[in-house]
Design an enzyme around this catalytic site. Sequence first.
Site, PDB file in Angstrom:
ATOM      1  N   HIS A  73       0.956  -1.335   0.084  1.00 15.99           N
ATOM      2  CA  HIS A  73      -0.106  -0.072   0.083  1.00 15.99           C
ATOM      3  C   HIS A  73       0.929   1.236  -0.157  1.00 15.99           C
ATOM      4  O   HIS A  73       0.425   2.302  -0.430  1.00 15.99           O
ATOM      5  CB  HIS A  73      -1.092  -0.154   1.132  1.00 15.99           C
ATOM      6  CG  HIS A  73      -0.290   0.282   2.517  1.00 15.99           C
ATOM      7  ND1 HIS A  73       0.545  -0.913   3.025  1.00 15.99           N
ATOM      8  CD2 HIS A  73      -0.210   0.994   3.416  1.00 15.99           C
ATOM      9  CE1 HIS A  73       0.938  -0.322   4.197  1.00 15.99           C
ATOM     10  NE2 HIS A  73       0.466   0.861   4.312  1.00 15.99           N
ATOM     11  N   ALA A 121      10.940 -27.763   7.301  1.00 14.85           N
ATOM     12  CA  ALA A 121      11.892 -26.645   7.064  1.00 14.85           C
ATOM     13  C   ALA A 121      11.854 -25.805   5.854  1.00 14.85           C
ATOM     14  O   ALA A 121      11.534 -26.703   4.934  1.00 14.85           O
ATOM     15  CB  ALA A 121      13.389 -27.003   7.305  1.00 14.85           C
ATOM     16  N   LYS A 127      -1.246 -20.519   2.739  1.00 17.01           N
ATOM     17  CA  LYS A 127      -2.610 -20.935   2.711  1.00 17.01           C
ATOM     18  C   LYS A 127      -2.777 -21.803   3.984  1.00 17.01           C
ATOM     19  O   LYS A 127      -1.840 -22.403   4.598  1.00 17.01           O
ATOM     20  CB  LYS A 127      -2.886 -22.010   1.544  1.00 17.01           C
ATOM     21  CG  LYS A 127      -2.012 -22.984   1.125  1.00 17.01           C
ATOM     22  CD  LYS A 127      -2.498 -23.525  -0.056  1.00 17.01           C
ATOM     23  CE  LYS A 127      -1.243 -24.616  -0.276  1.00 17.01           C
ATOM     24  NZ  LYS A 127      -1.440 -24.913  -1.915  1.00 17.01           N
TER      25      LYS A 127
END
Length: 156
Positions: A73, A121, A127
């Site tokens: 942003h 690792a 998600k």
Amino acid sequence: MDIKRLFRTIRYATILKSSKRGDYVRENKIFGKVGKQVRLPFMLIPLRAENIFIGNNVEVASGVRFVVHDAIHEVFNRIPGNKVKYEEHIGKIEIGDNVFIGAGVILLGPVKIGDNCVIAAGAVVNKDVPSGSVAAGVPVKVIGKYSDLMEKRKKG
């Protein structure tokens, strides 16, 4: 870095035992939630740490990064002639009970790791990871079952 976060990071860095670091973060309400028996590596206290929620019996290996926000942003808002305002994206990171997060993992909020999970690792968790999973890769994907790994690792 604000002064409060700096002070907390310095204090955190003086704690030598990973289990005591988990206690410090819980007792001082630095994260949104930290359960019992949480072991944390040495790290900078993440920005927006109040958006990190950790269950009970969680082991976080060295080099793990919690990223609950982005800064794109800022780039969008500085484009010459831009008349639109863009907001910071902030996402929660939730980690269930009985979870191991391997070295160098990057957790990109918003994500939820269910109960009884292993994150291998170097994974990039972008998600949700369902309960009972072993997950690995970039981006992360489920590669096995937690129960199978437990059985495989039994002594004798």
